[in-house]
Structures are given as C-alpha cells and as structure tokens.
Motif scaffolding. Structure first.
Motif, PDB file in Angstrom:
ATOM      1  N   ALA A  54      81.894  42.233  94.172  1.00  0.00           N
ATOM      2  CA  ALA A  54      82.406  41.904  92.835  1.00  0.00           C
ATOM      3  C   ALA A  54      81.630  42.631  91.740  1.00  0.00           C
ATOM      4  CB  ALA A  54      82.319  40.397  92.613  1.00  0.00           C
ATOM      5  N   GLU A  55      80.373  42.970  92.020  1.00  0.00           N
ATOM      6  CA  GLU A  55      79.559  43.628  90.987  1.00  0.00           C
ATOM      7  C   GLU A  55      79.429  45.145  91.170  1.00  0.00           C
ATOM      8  OE1 GLU A  55      76.557  40.663  91.410  1.00  0.00           O
ATOM      9  OE2 GLU A  55      78.258  39.613  90.512  1.00  0.00           O
ATOM     10  N   ALA A  56      79.984  45.652  92.277  1.00  0.00           N
ATOM     11  CA  ALA A  56      79.797  47.083  92.564  1.00  0.00           C
ATOM     12  C   ALA A  56      80.562  47.946  91.572  1.00  0.00           C
ATOM     13  CB  ALA A  56      80.267  47.381  93.986  1.00  0.00           C
ATOM     14  N   PRO A  57      79.915  48.981  91.020  1.00  0.00           N
ATOM     15  CA  PRO A  57      80.593  49.838  90.040  1.00  0.00           C
ATOM     16  C   PRO A  57      81.632  50.772  90.666  1.00  0.00           C
ATOM     17  CG  PRO A  57      78.362  50.626  90.423  1.00  0.00           C
ATOM     18  CD  PRO A  57      78.497  49.351  91.188  1.00  0.00           C
ATOM     19  N   SER A  58      81.597  50.935  91.996  1.00  0.00           N
ATOM     20  CA  SER A  58      82.576  51.779  92.689  1.00  0.00           C
ATOM     21  C   SER A  58      82.419  51.507  94.185  1.00  0.00           C
ATOM     22  CB  SER A  58      82.301  53.267  92.410  1.00  0.00           C
ATOM     23  OG  SER A  58      81.195  53.716  93.184  1.00  0.00           O
ATOM     24  N   THR A  59      83.063  52.326  94.991  1.00  0.00           N
ATOM     25  CA  THR A  59      82.829  52.225  96.439  1.00  0.00           C
ATOM     26  C   THR A  59      82.190  53.516  96.950  1.00  0.00           C
ATOM     27  OG1 THR A  59      85.122  52.905  96.774  1.00  0.00           O
ATOM     28  CG2 THR A  59      84.663  50.543  96.931  1.00  0.00           C
ATOM     29  N   LEU A  60      81.553  54.250  96.037  1.00  0.00           N
ATOM     30  CA  LEU A  60      80.829  55.461  96.449  1.00  0.00           C
ATOM     31  C   LEU A  60      79.392  55.061  96.792  1.00  0.00           C
ATOM     32  CD1 LEU A  60      81.656  58.490  94.104  1.00  0.00           C
ATOM     33  CD2 LEU A  60      82.196  58.211  96.544  1.00  0.00           C
ATOM     34  N   ALA A  61      79.080  55.166  98.072  1.00  0.00           N
ATOM     35  CA  ALA A  61      77.785  54.667  98.558  1.00  0.00           C
ATOM     36  C   ALA A  61      76.803  55.804  98.808  1.00  0.00           C
ATOM     37  CB  ALA A  61      78.001  53.898  99.850  1.00  0.00           C
ATOM     38  N   VAL A  62      75.560  55.528  98.510  1.00  0.00           N
ATOM     39  CA  VAL A  62      74.496  56.500  98.745  1.00  0.00           C
ATOM     40  C   VAL A  62      74.199  56.583 100.245  1.00  0.00           C
ATOM     41  CG1 VAL A  62      72.042  56.967  98.357  1.00  0.00           C
ATOM     42  CG2 VAL A  62      73.457  56.055  96.489  1.00  0.00           C
ATOM     43  N   VAL A  63      74.144  57.803 100.731  1.00  0.00           N
ATOM     44  CA  VAL A  63      73.775  58.064 102.117  1.00  0.00           C
ATOM     45  C   VAL A  63      72.367  58.660 102.082  1.00  0.00           C
ATOM     46  CG1 VAL A  63      74.367  59.595 104.039  1.00  0.00           C
ATOM     47  CG2 VAL A  63      76.146  58.293 102.902  1.00  0.00           C
ATOM     48  N   GLY A  64      71.635  58.558 103.174  1.00  0.00           N
ATOM     49  CA  GLY A  64      70.213  58.892 103.131  1.00  0.00           C
ATOM     50  C   GLY A  64      69.845  60.363 103.028  1.00  0.00           C
ATOM     51  N   ARG A  65      70.353  61.049 102.002  1.00  0.00           N
ATOM     52  CA  ARG A  65      69.961  62.431 101.707  1.00  0.00           C
ATOM     53  C   ARG A  65      69.839  62.550 100.188  1.00  0.00           C
ATOM     54  NH1 ARG A  65      70.007  61.924 106.303  1.00  0.00           N
ATOM     55  NH2 ARG A  65      70.695  63.295 107.986  1.00  0.00           N
ATOM     56  N   TYR A  66      68.702  63.011  99.738  1.00  0.00           N
ATOM     57  CA  TYR A  66      68.441  63.121  98.311  1.00  0.00           C
ATOM     58  C   TYR A  66      67.754  64.450  98.042  1.00  0.00           C
ATOM     59  CZ  TYR A  66      68.401  57.959  98.994  1.00  0.00           C
ATOM     60  OH  TYR A  66      68.689  56.656  99.353  1.00  0.00           O
ATOM     61  N   VAL A  67      68.136  65.120  96.938  1.00  0.00           N
ATOM     62  CA  VAL A  67      67.329  66.229  96.407  1.00  0.00           C
ATOM     63  C   VAL A  67      66.865  65.740  95.043  1.00  0.00           C
ATOM     64  CG1 VAL A  67      67.298  68.614  95.596  1.00  0.00           C
ATOM     65  CG2 VAL A  67      68.633  68.014  97.636  1.00  0.00           C
ATOM     66  N   LEU A  68      65.546  65.625  94.875  1.00  0.00           N
ATOM     67  CA  LEU A  68      65.025  64.934  93.694  1.00  0.00           C
ATOM     68  C   LEU A  68      64.093  65.796  92.866  1.00  0.00           C
ATOM     69  CD1 LEU A  68      64.235  61.500  95.392  1.00  0.00           C
ATOM     70  CD2 LEU A  68      66.134  62.002  93.835  1.00  0.00           C
ATOM     71  N   SER A  69      64.157  65.573  91.582  1.00  0.00           N
ATOM     72  CA  SER A  69      63.222  66.192  90.654  1.00  0.00           C
ATOM     73  C   SER A  69      61.858  65.484  90.820  1.00  0.00           C
ATOM     74  CB  SER A  69      63.777  65.993  89.239  1.00  0.00           C
ATOM     75  OG  SER A  69      62.753  65.746  88.329  1.00  0.00           O
ATOM     76  N   PRO A  70      60.746  66.216  90.677  1.00  0.00           N
ATOM     77  CA  PRO A  70      59.432  65.580  90.873  1.00  0.00           C
ATOM     78  C   PRO A  70      59.142  64.478  89.852  1.00  0.00           C
ATOM     79  CG  PRO A  70      59.191  67.802  89.978  1.00  0.00           C
ATOM     80  CD  PRO A  70      60.633  67.643  90.338  1.00  0.00           C
ATOM     81  N   ARG A  71      59.945  64.413  88.797  1.00  0.00           N
ATOM     82  CA  ARG A  71      59.740  63.354  87.802  1.00  0.00           C
ATOM     83  C   ARG A  71      59.941  61.968  88.410  1.00  0.00           C
ATOM     84  NH1 ARG A  71      60.333  61.122  82.975  1.00  0.00           N
ATOM     85  NH2 ARG A  71      62.530  60.616  82.983  1.00  0.00           N
ATOM     86  N   ILE A  72      60.604  61.954  89.566  1.00  0.00           N
ATOM     87  CA  ILE A  72      60.853  60.673  90.239  1.00  0.00           C
ATOM     88  C   ILE A  72      59.522  59.943  90.516  1.00  0.00           C
ATOM     89  CG2 ILE A  72      60.805  61.498  92.649  1.00  0.00           C
ATOM     90  CD1 ILE A  72      63.441  59.105  91.266  1.00  0.00           C
TER      91      ILE A  72
END
Ligand code: G1P
Length: 304
Positions: free
Chosen positions: A204-222
C-alpha cells in the motif's frame, strides 16, 4: 556532482558477512556464497560479472565465519602442482582463473552485523574517492550469450551519464515488502532518474513495483551519507536510506537485460540451477532429459 563519477569503475564490493540461516544446516559450515550452481560457487558468478565490467580490485566484506571465501580466492599451490604434473591443463586453468592475474582480492572484516549499509561503509578505506560497484552475490543474474553482464551494462550507463546507477526489475505488487522500491521520473522502460527510494515498503505504501536488485554503481559520496545514516528498516543501517540521501545527485534506475535469480531462497537456487544446466555446453541435453523424466515420473507431464 563529484568529477570522480565520470571515471570507469575499477573496484567492486561484495558484502558476504550474512549468516545464511535459510540454508541451514548446509550453512553451518559452508557460507551461502559458496553454495554452487553446477560447479561454481555463487560468489564466483558475481566476481566474474565484476571482472567483465572492468573491475580489478575486489573487496569482500566478510566475518570470522567466512574463511572459506578467502581460502577459495587464495592460490592453491599443491592442487595446482598436482594438476600440472598430471597434465590436467583445462582443470588447472579453471582453478587459476578463479582470480585472473591482474585482479586482486581484499578482505575487510565487518565486526558487527549492522546491515547492508554498514557492510558497504566498511569498504570506505579501500575505495577512496572513486565510483565503485556493489554486488550482492545472492542475486545471480543470468544473461544470454552475446549480452553483456548486468554490471557491465550498468557501468556503461554510469560512465556515459556521469551518474550512480541502481539495477531494478519489476516485481509483483505483493512482493514490494522484500525489496528496496524506487520512484522514478522519465522512466523510458530501460532507465529513469530515481526520485525516491524506500526499503521494503508494504504494497500500500510502495511508490512503484520497480524493485532494487543487488547491483549498484555508486558515487563515493555515499560513504559520508552512510556515516550519517541511522538504523532504518529492520533496525539495520540500510544502503537504501543512504542512497535516498544521495538523490540530490543524479541516480539512475536501470532495468538490466538478463534474468535475476534470488539465490537467497530455496526456489531461487533451484531455478538458477535449472537455468544454468539448460544453458550448459555439456549438460544441456542430459539435464533436459533428466528433468523431463522426473516430471513424467512424478505425474506432472504425460509423455505418451
Ligand atoms: C537488499 C537491499 C534491498 C534490495 C535487495 C535485493 O535486501 O536492502 O533494497 O532490494 O537486497 O536483493 P536483502 O535482500 O539483503 O534483505
């Protein structure tokens, strides 16, 4: 946006400190990342994907129960000598290529299981100020021959858009509680800018049905954002919460080409085994025959 983000990723982080209780009793002694699909442990699939994407520094976030992972990536002198002496060149190559030359493995201990965000933060001293990848080995992503691995696809997008990139896939509405869920703008079926991210929301609270899968490319600011992140869903320091704080920078959702198997579950491990067997050069035919026979014997299909 950090100028560093426009560089090619070279470092990949593998959080492997989970207990793997779902696969007890096997995981009493075998870390879940070492469970095999055919003849390669799960972790090797993730490592191969990272290397294909251009990574040469692999950072494993581990704990005192995961010696098997470090042992696996260590050089096995006696075994290599034996294989060499007996002329088993093909096997020797297999063993050596667990970690190809030019690729280094670094092990960092996560002393306390404080969550995925905390695990990634443990990699900070090794990553420094450059974009990097995170791969969750439980999420095994199969791609057809001729299609790049999921992380390579993402690294290309990250480099050309000068952005962080998070892998997503569609899930059934009732499954949102098992994933990070993103809201996007301008999603064109493949990529879109992430505008919000919530960890494991109720449908009921989900903003969509697009789910994160375990692959990320991240900026070092994280890393600075992770340092400021307080425990969230499940009382854990969530990577999702730090990424939410990163959204002031450009963060893209990327719906990768490929099929993801959730090898953190029994059925996912079974599905992956079936897929890789059916796709295997030598095992495809016998696997197909075995499966057909089993289904017939169990009365699921009728061969007559
Ligand atoms: C983690 C992340 C979650 C993501 C999932 C993908 O959750 O926190 O956002 O959707 O991996 O597998 P976990 O499955 O570790 O609970």
């Amino acid at each position: 946006m950090a100028a560093a983000a426009n560089r090619r990723i070279r470092k990949a982080v593998f959080p492997v400190a989970g207990l793997g209780t779902r696969f007890l009793p096997a995981t009493k002694t075998v870390p879940k990342e070492m469970l095999p699909i055919i003849d390669k442990p799960l972790i090797q699939y993730a490592v191969d994907e990272a290397i294909e994407a251009g990574c040469d520094t692999l950072v494993f976030i581990t704990n005192r129960y995961k010696h098997a992972v470090a042992d696996y990536f260590d050089k096995a002198y006696e075994l290599e000598q034996k294989l060499e002496r007996s002329g088993k060149q093909e096997l020797l190559e297999l063993v050596r290529n667990v970690l190809p030359s030019g690729v280094r493995a670094i092990f960092v201990t996560q002393h306390e299981a404080l969550g995925l965000g905390h695990a990634v933060l443990c990699a900070k001293p090794v990553i420094g100020d450059e974009p990097f990848a995170v791969l969750l080995p439980d999420d095994l992503i199969w791609t057809r021959k001729g299609v790049s691995g999921a992380l390579k696809q993402m690294a290309d997008v990250a480099q050309s858009a000068d952005a962080s990139v998070i892998a997503v896939q569609d899930v059934a509405p009732e499954k949102t509680g098992s994933y990070g869920i993103v809201a996007t703008e301008g999603f064109n079926g493949r990529t879109g800018r992430i505008t919000a991210m919530v960890e494991k929301p109720d449908p009921a609270e989900a903003p969509s049905t697009l789910a994160v899968v375990g692959r990320y490319v991240l900026s070092p600011r994280i890393f600075e954002l992770l340092e400021a992140t307080t425990p969230g869903a499940g009382g854990e320091i969530q990577l999702t919460d730090a990424i939410s704080a990163l959204l002031r920078e450009q963060v893209l959702a990327y719906r990768f080409q490929g099929t993801r198997f959730d090898c953190g579950t029994h059925i996912g491990l079974i599905e992956a085994t079936i897929r890789y067997a059916l796709d295997h050069e030598k095992l495809s035919d016998p696997a197909r025959e075995t499966m057909t026979r089993a289904l017939a014997e169990m009365g699921v299909i009728d061969l007559d």
